[in-house]
Design a protein around this motif. Structure first.
Motif, PDB file in Angstrom:
ATOM      1  N   UNK A   1       0.806  -1.229   0.000  1.00 58.81           N
ATOM      2  CA  UNK A   1       0.000   0.000   0.000  1.00 58.81           C
ATOM      3  C   UNK A   1       0.836   1.276   0.000  1.00 58.81           C
ATOM      4  N   UNK A   2       1.920   1.329   0.785  1.00 56.48           N
ATOM      5  CA  UNK A   2       2.701   2.568   0.875  1.00 56.48           C
ATOM      6  C   UNK A   2       4.092   2.430   0.265  1.00 56.48           C
ATOM      7  N   UNK A   3       4.468   1.220  -0.149  1.00 61.42           N
ATOM      8  CA  UNK A   3       5.771   1.028  -0.766  1.00 61.42           C
ATOM      9  C   UNK A   3       6.684   0.167   0.077  1.00 61.42           C
ATOM     10  N   UNK A   4       7.645  -0.493  -0.609  1.00 61.97           N
ATOM     11  CA  UNK A   4       8.552  -1.422   0.066  1.00 61.97           C
ATOM     12  C   UNK A   4       9.489  -0.700   1.035  1.00 61.97           C
ATOM     13  N   UNK A   5      10.088   0.392   0.595  1.00 66.77           N
ATOM     14  CA  UNK A   5      11.109   1.064   1.408  1.00 66.77           C
ATOM     15  C   UNK A   5      10.504   1.667   2.678  1.00 66.77           C
ATOM     16  N   UNK A   6       9.373   2.340   2.548  1.00 67.36           N
ATOM     17  CA  UNK A   6       8.747   2.935   3.738  1.00 67.36           C
ATOM     18  C   UNK A   6       8.379   1.855   4.757  1.00 67.36           C
ATOM     19  N   UNK A   7       7.824   0.748   4.265  1.00 65.42           N
ATOM     20  CA  UNK A   7       7.471  -0.352   5.168  1.00 65.42           C
ATOM     21  C   UNK A   7       8.720  -0.939   5.820  1.00 65.42           C
ATOM     22  N   UNK A   8       9.799  -1.037   5.050  1.00 68.50           N
ATOM     23  CA  UNK A   8      11.052  -1.583   5.582  1.00 68.50           C
ATOM     24  C   UNK A   8      11.587  -0.719   6.716  1.00 68.50           C
ATOM     25  N   UNK A   9      11.558   0.590   6.549  1.00 75.39           N
ATOM     26  CA  UNK A   9      12.060   1.481   7.598  1.00 75.39           C
ATOM     27  C   UNK A   9      11.218   1.380   8.872  1.00 75.39           C
ATOM     28  N   UNK A  10       9.910   1.233   8.711  1.00 75.91           N
ATOM     29  CA  UNK A  10       9.035   1.093   9.882  1.00 75.91           C
ATOM     30  C   UNK A  10       9.380  -0.168  10.666  1.00 75.91           C
TER      31      UNK A  10
ATOM     32  N   UNK B   1      10.616 -10.169   4.939  1.00 75.96           N
ATOM     33  CA  UNK B   1       9.693 -10.282   3.813  1.00 75.96           C
ATOM     34  C   UNK B   1       9.710  -9.027   2.954  1.00 75.96           C
ATOM     35  N   UNK B   2       9.681  -7.865   3.592  1.00 74.72           N
ATOM     36  CA  UNK B   2       9.660  -6.604   2.843  1.00 74.72           C
ATOM     37  C   UNK B   2      10.990  -6.378   2.115  1.00 74.72           C
ATOM     38  N   UNK B   3      12.103  -6.619   2.805  1.00 77.49           N
ATOM     39  CA  UNK B   3      13.405  -6.444   2.176  1.00 77.49           C
ATOM     40  C   UNK B   3      13.621  -7.402   1.018  1.00 77.49           C
ATOM     41  N   UNK B   4      13.157  -8.636   1.180  1.00 74.89           N
ATOM     42  CA  UNK B   4      13.313  -9.628   0.115  1.00 74.89           C
ATOM     43  C   UNK B   4      12.522  -9.235  -1.124  1.00 74.89           C
ATOM     44  N   UNK B   5      11.314  -8.729  -0.928  1.00 78.61           N
ATOM     45  CA  UNK B   5      10.497  -8.300  -2.063  1.00 78.61           C
ATOM     46  C   UNK B   5      11.135  -7.104  -2.757  1.00 78.61           C
ATOM     47  N   UNK B   6      11.615  -6.153  -1.976  1.00 73.61           N
ATOM     48  CA  UNK B   6      12.276  -4.971  -2.536  1.00 73.61           C
ATOM     49  C   UNK B   6      13.392  -5.367  -3.496  1.00 73.61           C
ATOM     50  N   UNK B   7      14.243  -6.296  -3.084  1.00 75.26           N
ATOM     51  CA  UNK B   7      15.372  -6.716  -3.905  1.00 75.26           C
ATOM     52  C   UNK B   7      14.925  -7.639  -5.038  1.00 75.26           C
TER      53      UNK B   7
ATOM     54  N   UNK C   1      17.284   8.386   2.563  1.00 75.14           N
ATOM     55  CA  UNK C   1      17.785   9.250   1.497  1.00 75.14           C
ATOM     56  C   UNK C   1      18.188   8.496   0.235  1.00 75.14           C
ATOM     57  N   UNK C   2      18.601   7.233   0.376  1.00 76.95           N
ATOM     58  CA  UNK C   2      19.297   6.569  -0.713  1.00 76.95           C
ATOM     59  C   UNK C   2      18.565   5.394  -1.370  1.00 76.95           C
ATOM     60  N   UNK C   3      17.543   4.843  -0.718  1.00 72.65           N
ATOM     61  CA  UNK C   3      16.919   3.617  -1.229  1.00 72.65           C
ATOM     62  C   UNK C   3      15.505   3.902  -1.721  1.00 72.65           C
ATOM     63  N   UNK C   4      15.163   3.330  -2.889  1.00 75.15           N
ATOM     64  CA  UNK C   4      13.860   3.561  -3.508  1.00 75.15           C
ATOM     65  C   UNK C   4      13.281   2.239  -4.022  1.00 75.15           C
ATOM     66  N   UNK C   5      11.955   2.194  -4.127  1.00 76.59           N
ATOM     67  CA  UNK C   5      11.283   1.025  -4.690  1.00 76.59           C
ATOM     68  C   UNK C   5      11.628   0.862  -6.165  1.00 76.59           C
ATOM     69  N   UNK C   6      11.523  -0.377  -6.667  1.00 75.58           N
ATOM     70  CA  UNK C   6      11.697  -0.632  -8.097  1.00 75.58           C
ATOM     71  C   UNK C   6      10.598   0.110  -8.867  1.00 75.58           C
ATOM     72  N   UNK C   7      10.948   0.784  -9.964  1.00 68.53           N
ATOM     73  CA  UNK C   7       9.948   1.578 -10.699  1.00 68.53           C
ATOM     74  C   UNK C   7       8.723   0.782 -11.127  1.00 68.53           C
ATOM     75  N   UNK C   8       8.905  -0.471 -11.569  1.00 69.23           N
ATOM     76  CA  UNK C   8       7.753  -1.265 -11.985  1.00 69.23           C
ATOM     77  C   UNK C   8       6.779  -1.480 -10.840  1.00 69.23           C
ATOM     78  N   UNK C   9       7.323  -1.709  -9.631  1.00 70.77           N
ATOM     79  CA  UNK C   9       6.465  -1.925  -8.468  1.00 70.77           C
ATOM     80  C   UNK C   9       5.673  -0.669  -8.138  1.00 70.77           C
TER      81      UNK C   9
END
Length: 432
Positions: free
Chosen positions: A100-109, A146-152, A215-223
């Protein structure tokens, strides 16, 4: 206002399949990620390593905690059960957030959550409070992997996805090693009554990672593009619809078996070494070095094999070998500590190699719109149900001994092998 990346950004961030296939060197999997993907890899690797570090502060401190609070084996085993059961809730919620809000934001939480409550454990005045703080730590602990694995996975090429996610898995061994080193240092120089608190306080380290990730990590554009146009993102109902119901049931069963076996060992081996093999703090750290070294190489090797053999064959192979290693390790004759040392390496290798395919396999079983939900739910439901295994060992330890009760973990690997009968092979599947 839409945040969908322009076509050129998609191309720059994600090389074509042909470009990826042309690069076939030893580190092709890393180059294929591209600059954005490599930063995502670093963030997920660091997050999982520190997740591991914070998790192992408890098992390594278990003997000191039991003495400090006057706990029996059942009560100490309950720490692990509570952590893993609550992690199922945290993992499922993190998966929904990732969709819903993106892989990176969820990962930081998730990273912030497990760091805050690990530190809080060090201030616990009694057993009940520590149990609550450890449960809340499980909320973040459950979601991070789970979130980090999906991000990569969404940056990785189909050809190299197993190796890429296997490398992410290897960070668990890195965090475990850091925790073992810190345990050896802290318990060698600080009295046990304070040392366990110090171990938990060092769990503040992940806060530094979050600052960098922001500052440095972003979701994959397709996602990002899929998330913006999807009407069913982050839906629990979606993963139980007829098209995905079978996958969800058997993937959850697979996770239960593998994690039941793994957490039995991760929770009780340090206690087994100290109480039944009479090893000192330094001696326990030395034996864990062999176990952890095997684990690190197992993750990397398993990642390679999951691309070569396929997801299912890799898991089948190491389910069998892990069960054999547990039985051998738990039945080493008294006084044969050299053999115990030697067998630690294959034990760590096999119980970790089986995990290497999980990141790629679970990601490939679900479509992008509900990938976070599906992977988060099945992986962490497996953690929760698998938590029964270390607790059972705790209650059996008083009559069977820890070493004898460890064989219960082998049952978990048998369950995992059977679960694969209900799942398809996904090697080579494109996620976009």
């Amino acid at each position: 206002m839409s945040t969908t990346p322009p076509p050129q950004a998609l191309a720059d961030a994600n090389p074509t399949t042909d470009e990826r296939a042309a690069d076939d060197g030893a580190f092709a999997w890393l180059r294929a990620l591209g600059p954005r993907g490599r930063r995502a890899f670093a963030g997920a690797f660091g997050g999982y390593a520190l997740d591991s570090y914070d998790y192992f502060t408890l098992p390594l401190s278990m003997v000191a905690l039991a003495a400090y609070f006057g706990l029996d084996s059942g009560q100490t085993g309950l720490f692990t059960t509570v952590t893993l059961v609550v992690s199922a809730i945290g993992g499922a919620l993190a998966g929904v957030l990732a969709d819903r809000i993106g892989r990176v934001k969820a990962l930081m939480i998730t990273v912030i959550t497990y760091a805050v409550f690990t530190v809080a454990c060090g201030f616990a005045p009694n057993y009940e409070t520590l149990l609550v703080f450890r449960a809340l730590q499980g909320l973040g602990f459950g979601g991070e992997w789970a979130v980090g694995a999906i991000l990569v996975a969404e940056y990785a090429s189909a050809k190299h996805r197993g190796r890429t996610l296997g490398a992410i898995q290897s960070s668990w061994a890195v965090g475990w090693a850091l925790a073992a080193i810190m345990y050896t240092l802290v318990f060698s120089f600080v009295d046990d009554d304070l040392a366990w608190r110090v171990m938990f306080w060092t769990g503040a380290l992940p806060a530094l990672l979050v600052i960098w990730m922001r500052r440095r990590v972003h979701d994959a554009p397709e996602a990002v593009a899929v998330r913006e146009r999807s009407t069913e993102k982050g839906s629990f109902a979606a993963i139980f619809k007829p098209g995905l119901l079978r996958t969800t049931i058997f993937a959850g069963l697979l996770s239960t078996g593998v994690q039941g076996g793994y957490y039995t060992l991760a929770t009780w081996v340090p206690t087994y070494l100290k109480t039944e093999r009479d090893l000192s703090v330094v001696g326990t750290g030395g034996y864990l070095t062999f176990l952890i070294s095997g684990a690190f190489l197992g993750y990397l090797t398993g990642g390679y094999l999951t691309d070569r053999l396929g997801r299912r064959r890799n898991i089948w192979l190491f389910a069998l070998l892990s069960a054999v290693c547990i039985l051998a390790y738990a039945n080493i004759p008294s006084g044969s500590n050299t053999l115990l040392l030697i067998l630690g390496f294959p034990l760590g290798f096999c119980m970790s190699a089986i995990f290497s395919g999980f990141g790629s396999y679970l990601s490939e079983l679900y479509p992008t719109a509900v990938r976070g939900t599906g992977q988060g739910f099945t992986y962490n439901t497996g953690r929760a149900v698998g938590a029964v295994f270390p607790t059972t060992v705790g209650f059996l330890a008083d009559s069977w001994g820890v070493g004898g009760a460890l064989v219960f973990g082998a049952i978990g690997y048998g369950i995992a092998a059977l679960a694969l009968l209900g799942l398809p092979e996904t090697r080579g599947k494109e996620l976009a």
